[in-house]
Design an enzyme around this catalytic site. Structure first.
Site, PDB file in Angstrom:
ATOM      1  N   HIS A  57       0.871  -1.045  -0.047  1.00 13.16           N
ATOM      2  CA  HIS A  57      -0.045   0.066   0.079  1.00 13.16           C
ATOM      3  C   HIS A  57       0.611   1.427   0.025  1.00 13.16           C
ATOM      4  O   HIS A  57       2.072   1.152   0.578  1.00 13.16           O
ATOM      5  CB  HIS A  57      -0.951   0.028   1.196  1.00 13.16           C
ATOM      6  CG  HIS A  57      -1.987  -1.126   1.319  1.00 13.16           C
ATOM      7  ND1 HIS A  57      -3.032  -0.987   2.229  1.00 13.16           N
ATOM      8  CD2 HIS A  57      -2.099  -2.239   0.550  1.00 13.16           C
ATOM      9  CE1 HIS A  57      -3.955  -2.035   1.899  1.00 13.16           C
ATOM     10  NE2 HIS A  57      -3.146  -2.610   0.982  1.00 13.16           N
ATOM     11  N   GLU A  71       0.751   3.794   1.772  1.00 17.00           N
ATOM     12  CA  GLU A  71       1.457   4.490   3.122  1.00 17.00           C
ATOM     13  C   GLU A  71       2.652   3.324   3.619  1.00 17.00           C
ATOM     14  O   GLU A  71       3.601   3.969   3.965  1.00 17.00           O
ATOM     15  CB  GLU A  71       0.227   4.193   4.100  1.00 17.00           C
ATOM     16  CG  GLU A  71      -1.113   4.879   3.940  1.00 17.00           C
ATOM     17  CD  GLU A  71      -1.999   3.976   3.171  1.00 17.00           C
ATOM     18  OE1 GLU A  71      -1.697   3.480   2.292  1.00 17.00           O
ATOM     19  OE2 GLU A  71      -3.189   4.235   3.664  1.00 17.00           O
ATOM     20  N   CYS A 124      -6.336   1.868   5.951  1.00 16.11           N
ATOM     21  CA  CYS A 124      -6.969   0.640   6.491  1.00 16.11           C
ATOM     22  C   CYS A 124      -6.122   0.013   7.791  1.00 16.11           C
ATOM     23  O   CYS A 124      -5.185   0.752   8.217  1.00 16.11           O
ATOM     24  CB  CYS A 124      -6.646  -0.392   5.415  1.00 16.11           C
ATOM     25  SG  CYS A 124      -5.012  -1.004   5.282  1.00 16.11           S
ATOM     26  N   CYS A 180      -2.287  -0.272   7.366  1.00 11.82           N
ATOM     27  CA  CYS A 180      -1.557   0.809   7.452  1.00 11.82           C
ATOM     28  C   CYS A 180      -1.723   1.595   8.704  1.00 11.82           C
ATOM     29  O   CYS A 180      -0.618   2.204   9.178  1.00 11.82           O
ATOM     30  CB  CYS A 180      -2.048   1.494   6.230  1.00 11.82           C
ATOM     31  SG  CYS A 180      -1.637   0.662   4.710  1.00 11.82           S
TER      32      CYS A 180
END
Length: 152
Positions: free
Chosen positions: A53, A55, A83, A86
């Site tokens: 992801h 992040e 999410c 993260c």
């Protein structure tokens, strides 16, 4: 009003680049001492890695650039509410402030879902600021998925 010094614009650019690569358009930048030290867009498909992801990648790159796994004093700008995975990484990295654009009622882990930072087991909670460039962030995502649904 929160001053972002163009940092959310940089995250949005990372999201647009991710979309151009066929990735879900989410972008993130890590800022330390008033400058961007790392940036990333989603790369889950390119890397065949569900943890890639924006992040996570930005945090990894910032830790490498700074030379420390703890990013105390750093801020993270991301186009979508993180999410739970993260949110945990942000906590473990000791990010000082989290700024995000669009809310994610279905998959978010900060202000929706498990609300990770509100849990008693969370050791570090950053200051959270939501709604930065929210409309543009949401439009990028909506258009990306609409385009996917319309393809033959």
């Amino acid at each position: 009003m929160v001053q972002t010094n163009g940092f959310m614009a940089a995250a949005l650019e990372e999201a647009r680049c991710a979309a151009a690569r066929g990735e879900v358009p989410i972008g993130a930048v890590v800022v330390a001492d008033g400058r961007i030290v790392a940036r990333a867009g989603n790369e889950t498909r390119a890397l065949n890695d569900v943890t890639a992801h924006a992040e996570i990648l930005a945090i990894r790159r910032a830790a490498t650039a700074i030379g420390d796994e703890r990013l105390a004093g750093a801020d993270l700008y991301v186009t979508l509410e993180p999410c739970t995975m993260c949110a945990a990484a942000i906590s473990f990295a000791r990010i000082r402030r989290l700024y995000y654009g669009a809310e994610d009622p279905k998959g978010g882990g900060v202000d929706h879902g498990v609300r990770f930072y509100a849990q008693p087991t969370c050791h570090h909670a950053p200051e959270v600021y939501s709604g930065l460039s929210e409309s543009e962030s949401a439009t990028l995502l909506r258009d990306f998925f609409q385009d996917r649904r319309e393809r033959p």
